[in-house]
Write a protein that holds these residues in place. Sequence first.
Motif, PDB file in Angstrom:
ATOM      1  N   THR A  98       0.725  -1.101   0.052  1.00 19.25           N
ATOM      2  CA  THR A  98       0.021   0.171   0.074  1.00 19.25           C
ATOM      3  C   THR A  98       0.785   1.227  -0.076  1.00 19.25           C
ATOM      4  O   THR A  98       0.142   2.288  -0.115  1.00 19.25           O
ATOM      5  CB  THR A  98      -0.987  -0.165   1.168  1.00 19.25           C
ATOM      6  OG1 THR A  98       0.014  -0.031   2.393  1.00 19.25           O
ATOM      7  CG2 THR A  98      -1.710  -1.229   1.217  1.00 19.25           C
ATOM      8  N   LYS A  99       2.331   1.128   0.200  1.00 20.02           N
ATOM      9  CA  LYS A  99       3.058   2.308   0.083  1.00 20.02           C
ATOM     10  C   LYS A  99       4.264   2.057  -0.587  1.00 20.02           C
ATOM     11  O   LYS A  99       4.644   0.867  -0.992  1.00 20.02           O
ATOM     12  CB  LYS A  99       3.607   2.643   1.701  1.00 20.02           C
ATOM     13  CG  LYS A  99       2.565   2.580   2.621  1.00 20.02           C
ATOM     14  CD  LYS A  99       3.166   2.916   3.819  1.00 20.02           C
ATOM     15  CE  LYS A  99       2.270   3.145   5.098  1.00 20.02           C
ATOM     16  NZ  LYS A  99       2.792   3.291   6.668  1.00 20.02           N
ATOM     17  N   THR A 100       4.808   2.946  -1.421  1.00 18.89           N
ATOM     18  CA  THR A 100       6.100   2.895  -2.141  1.00 18.89           C
ATOM     19  C   THR A 100       7.304   3.264  -1.604  1.00 18.89           C
ATOM     20  O   THR A 100       7.080   4.423  -0.840  1.00 18.89           O
ATOM     21  CB  THR A 100       5.615   3.542  -3.522  1.00 18.89           C
ATOM     22  OG1 THR A 100       6.640   3.012  -4.466  1.00 18.89           O
ATOM     23  CG2 THR A 100       5.802   4.826  -3.699  1.00 18.89           C
ATOM     24  N   GLU A 101       8.290   3.079  -1.994  1.00 23.26           N
ATOM     25  CA  GLU A 101       9.854   3.377  -1.204  1.00 23.26           C
ATOM     26  C   GLU A 101      10.160   4.683  -1.778  1.00 23.26           C
ATOM     27  O   GLU A 101       9.842   5.009  -3.001  1.00 23.26           O
ATOM     28  CB  GLU A 101      10.717   2.191  -1.536  1.00 23.26           C
ATOM     29  CG  GLU A 101      11.087   1.948  -3.248  1.00 23.26           C
ATOM     30  CD  GLU A 101      11.978   0.953  -3.281  1.00 23.26           C
ATOM     31  OE1 GLU A 101      12.434   0.303  -2.339  1.00 23.26           O
ATOM     32  OE2 GLU A 101      12.328   0.549  -4.628  1.00 23.26           O
ATOM     33  N   ASP A 102      10.932   5.150  -1.008  1.00 25.83           N
ATOM     34  CA  ASP A 102      11.993   6.371  -1.408  1.00 25.83           C
ATOM     35  C   ASP A 102      13.098   5.797  -1.470  1.00 25.83           C
ATOM     36  O   ASP A 102      13.552   5.057  -0.541  1.00 25.83           O
ATOM     37  CB  ASP A 102      11.969   7.391  -0.407  1.00 25.83           C
ATOM     38  CG  ASP A 102      11.028   8.750  -0.356  1.00 25.83           C
ATOM     39  OD1 ASP A 102      10.008   8.703  -1.478  1.00 25.83           O
ATOM     40  OD2 ASP A 102      10.484   9.382   0.356  1.00 25.83           O
TER      41      ASP A 102
END
Length: 492
Positions: free
Chosen positions: A65-69
């Motif tokens: 549900t989240k993407t990386e930096d």
Amino acid sequence: MKRFTVPALVAMLLLAAVGSAMAETQVRITGDSRVYGVFFSGHNFTGWNNANWTSNTPTWTKAGTKTEDTFEVWERIRVRTDFIANENLRFRLATKVDNTWGNGTYTAANPDVAIQVYQAFLEFKYPDTNIQVTAGLQPTALPQSALFNDSIVFTDWAAALLVKAPLIADTLELNAGFARLIDSNRTFDPSTTQVGDELDLYILTLPITVPGLKATPWGVFSMAGSKANYYTTWASSFGHASDAEDLLSAGTLIGAPGWKNNQNPYYWVGGAFEVSVLDPVKFYADVINGGGALSDRTKSRRQGWFLDFGAEYTGWDLLIPQVYAWWSTGEDSSNRNGSERMPHTRPNWGPGGSFLFDDSQVFARNGNMGMDPVGAMGLGVALKDISLLPKLSQRVSFTYLKGNNSPRAIRELNTSIGSNPYFAMGRDLTVNEHAMGVNFDSQYMLYENLAARVETGWAHGEFQQSVWGHRLASRANANDTWKVAFGFTYKY
């Protein structure tokens, strides 16, 4: 004024303590600092987040549900102050700041100052003996042979009372201790009915050292309360696993929730062995069995084995070659009969400096894959302390691991409750899955205490769509993980 309040108070307290203690007490300050930028692409093999617990109920968020930096700059400052009365008595206070640039303490405007105390302990020898007593927040680790860095069961700072007593000089020592890892409600429980909300460890080790051999038999007894915060207490700082995954069985999430018993005993028994009789060839091995909640519901029980073995050759000045392997029991095809994996909490185990595991990375934050060697087997090779040029040291390693967990057990839990944090793709492997990683690390000493360092890593895994779903598995199978970190470390 706000931004200076906490540091100013800490500085004033330290200066006051130093000033009043100087006449009779020696004050020694040591510490370290590191600052580095890290490019990391492919966290969790997907670049997306794993599922995470959000409460001790438990509740959780789903994976993906989240993407990386991909780029961050981390900075850590640690200061250790020893107040030394004499060679037999001292007190240590150690503080640190650890965060990324642009967040918290390192925010440009109105930073949130987050100075943490990570050591605070009294250490003394009982008068007229060599018995050493240490009480307070201190480094606490269970035995593990040196090639594997540190304990697979527990390595961390802990509030503990530890006693070291030599039985035979330079040959046999007795170490005993107590550590309280969790006390969720502290003084009062939420109602007039008492609940088990603590997790305690009772430790006993017997290091034996004779020419050519160091052997450490050891045992740990733990009493675990059913209402302790297992789901919201991290078992690994950088691998994003809680005590729930590492101590409980998957069955506690299926059917009747939680444990039947208010308190459940856990145990670990093992031996760490280092053999140097054939020096410069040295051998290392560990044998560990652990289990817990064995008198609770069948589905809540957990028990398993962990074995490792390694060897190195130290006869060359140019480098030290190492080989290593490990094996541990994995989940069988049912969660209804409990877990067959060995319980553990806050491990710091990892051979060869492999960035697959949270072990010996100098640039530890955002520096490894956080994979779990429990429930898997693997092997690897490493070249350590490579010295091709003056002031330059390097290390390269390759590690391959394969899962020992039944796909059916993981699939059953995912089907029952949905995407959840207990089993995570890339951290827990099935018998049909494997992963591999390579890392190459270099350190150049600019000055005696100042080093420039580069850490690099690559990892690839193959995962089952029928277990984790098409979205996660297909993305992980099609992409590799890459890490490059560069920065400086200073010790004083």
